[in-house]
Design an enzyme around this catalytic site. Structure first.
Site, PDB file in Angstrom:
ATOM      1  N   ARG A 139       2.792   4.964   6.422  1.00 25.48           N
ATOM      2  CA  ARG A 139       3.163   4.233   7.635  1.00 25.48           C
ATOM      3  C   ARG A 139       3.637   2.816   7.352  1.00 25.48           C
ATOM      4  O   ARG A 139       3.942   2.055   8.276  1.00 25.48           O
ATOM      5  CB  ARG A 139       1.967   4.193   8.595  1.00 25.48           C
ATOM      6  CG  ARG A 139       1.515   5.575   9.043  1.00 25.48           C
ATOM      7  CD  ARG A 139       0.144   5.530   9.680  1.00 25.48           C
ATOM      8  NE  ARG A 139      -0.894   5.139   8.708  1.00 25.48           N
ATOM      9  CZ  ARG A 139      -2.174   5.010   9.008  1.00 25.48           C
ATOM     10  NH1 ARG A 139      -2.585   5.228  10.235  1.00 25.48           N
ATOM     11  NH2 ARG A 139      -3.048   4.674   8.069  1.00 25.48           N
ATOM     12  N   HIS A 142      -2.202  -4.034   4.873  1.00 25.76           N
ATOM     13  CA  HIS A 142      -2.050  -3.649   6.281  1.00 25.76           C
ATOM     14  C   HIS A 142      -3.407  -3.387   6.898  1.00 25.76           C
ATOM     15  O   HIS A 142      -4.332  -2.907   6.230  1.00 25.76           O
ATOM     16  CB  HIS A 142      -1.141  -2.418   6.414  1.00 25.76           C
ATOM     17  CG  HIS A 142      -1.712  -1.158   5.847  1.00 25.76           C
ATOM     18  ND1 HIS A 142      -2.248  -0.165   6.628  1.00 25.76           N
ATOM     19  CD2 HIS A 142      -1.865  -0.730   4.566  1.00 25.76           C
ATOM     20  CE1 HIS A 142      -2.671   0.832   5.857  1.00 25.76           C
ATOM     21  NE2 HIS A 142      -2.460   0.513   4.608  1.00 25.76           N
ATOM     22  N   CYS A 195      -6.183  -0.024   6.783  1.00 22.57           N
ATOM     23  CA  CYS A 195      -5.924   0.582   5.473  1.00 22.57           C
ATOM     24  C   CYS A 195      -7.047   1.568   5.106  1.00 22.57           C
ATOM     25  O   CYS A 195      -8.225   1.196   5.055  1.00 22.57           O
ATOM     26  CB  CYS A 195      -5.823  -0.510   4.414  1.00 22.57           C
ATOM     27  SG  CYS A 195      -5.436   0.129   2.769  1.00 22.57           S
ATOM     28  N   CYS A 219       0.841  -1.192   0.000  1.00 23.76           N
ATOM     29  CA  CYS A 219       0.000   0.000   0.000  1.00 23.76           C
ATOM     30  C   CYS A 219       0.884   1.253   0.000  1.00 23.76           C
ATOM     31  O   CYS A 219       1.991   1.258   0.530  1.00 23.76           O
ATOM     32  CB  CYS A 219      -0.911   0.002   1.225  1.00 23.76           C
ATOM     33  SG  CYS A 219      -2.057   1.411   1.243  1.00 23.76           S
ATOM     34  N   ASP A 231       0.404   3.806   1.697  1.00 22.22           N
ATOM     35  CA  ASP A 231       0.352   4.427   3.027  1.00 22.22           C
ATOM     36  C   ASP A 231       1.746   4.744   3.572  1.00 22.22           C
ATOM     37  O   ASP A 231       2.625   3.878   3.582  1.00 22.22           O
ATOM     38  CB  ASP A 231      -0.388   3.452   3.971  1.00 22.22           C
ATOM     39  CG  ASP A 231      -0.807   4.113   5.277  1.00 22.22           C
ATOM     40  OD1 ASP A 231       0.062   4.681   5.955  1.00 22.22           O
ATOM     41  OD2 ASP A 231      -1.996   4.038   5.621  1.00 22.22           O
TER      42      ASP A 231
END
Ligand code: CO
Length: 217
Positions: free
Chosen positions: A46, A98, A101, A42, A44
């Site tokens: 993080r 994750h 998400c 992803c 993202d």
């Protein structure tokens, strides 16, 4: 002053530290890359691929998009997959989702966000396919987490179904496809019990993956 000077300063400090610890590192790496792994994850912020698995530059080939989706018409993802398998000869393709998400949550919520809705339609397709399974979980975080699990399995299956992976397997190339899940709250990776290494293993691995919950190694 130049824009974003702090990032250039951090970069300089990083490059100097790497070079100090391993003289000649960048010169050597510039000549060739031979990563053993392709990471599809992803976007993202993080979930930084290299950092999570403690790999240095040159060790992980990476493709990231919103909600780690693998679509057979996405030339971007397919080009990465083909280069990684046919040219770099990676031995492992890791699809890593994750928990928590935002893309998956948005797909569930269904509230219009704009262009990205078209992309998240692929995650909604996963939700539609597993409606009964998802209904067993309370609406909210529990159901969203379950969809994160199911989504990464379906996307890993999509990797297996590409002509790229099918052809690699049929010519006897060593290649394993994995589905993993990362938890933001503890920084740990979970197996999603999906790791076929041949076309004949995909269906049984899929069945195991969707009928179990991810586990810590
Ligand atoms: Co995400």
């Amino acid at each position: 002053m130049r824009e974003l000077a702090e990032l250039f300063a951090k970069n300089r400090a990083w490059a100097e530290a790497v070079e100090r610890a391993n003289p000649g590192f960048f010169e050597e790496l510039a000549l060739q890359q031979s990563p053993r792994y392709l990471w599809i994850g992803c976007a993202d912020s993080r979930v930084p691929a290299n950092e999570i698995v403690g790999l240095r530059p040159g060790e992980l080939f990476v493709h990231r998009n919103v909600a780690n989706v693998v679509v057979h018409t996405d030339l971007n993802c397919l080009s990465v997959l083909q280069y990684a398998i046919d040219s770099l000869k990676v031995q492992h393709v890791i699809v890593c989702g994750h928990y928590g998400c935002g893309g998956v949550q948005a797909a569930v919520a269904g509230a219009p966000l704009g262009l990205v809705d078209n992309w998240l339609r692929h995650v909604q397709d996963v939700a539609d396919r597993h409606r009964d399974d998802l209904a067993r979980f309370e609406a909210g975080p529990a159901r969203n987490d379950r969809l994160c699990e199911l989504n990464v399995v379906e996307q890993a299956v999509n990797v297996c179904r590409t002509s790229i992976v099918q052809e690699a397997w049929s010519r006897g190339q060593r290649l394993m496809v994995h589905a993993w899940l990362y938890r933001l709250q503890d920084g740990r990776l979970r197996h999603v019990n999906f790791a076929p290494r041949a076309p004949g293993e995909v269906a049984s691995e899929y069945h195991t993956a969707i009928t179990t919950r991810p586990t810590l190694p």
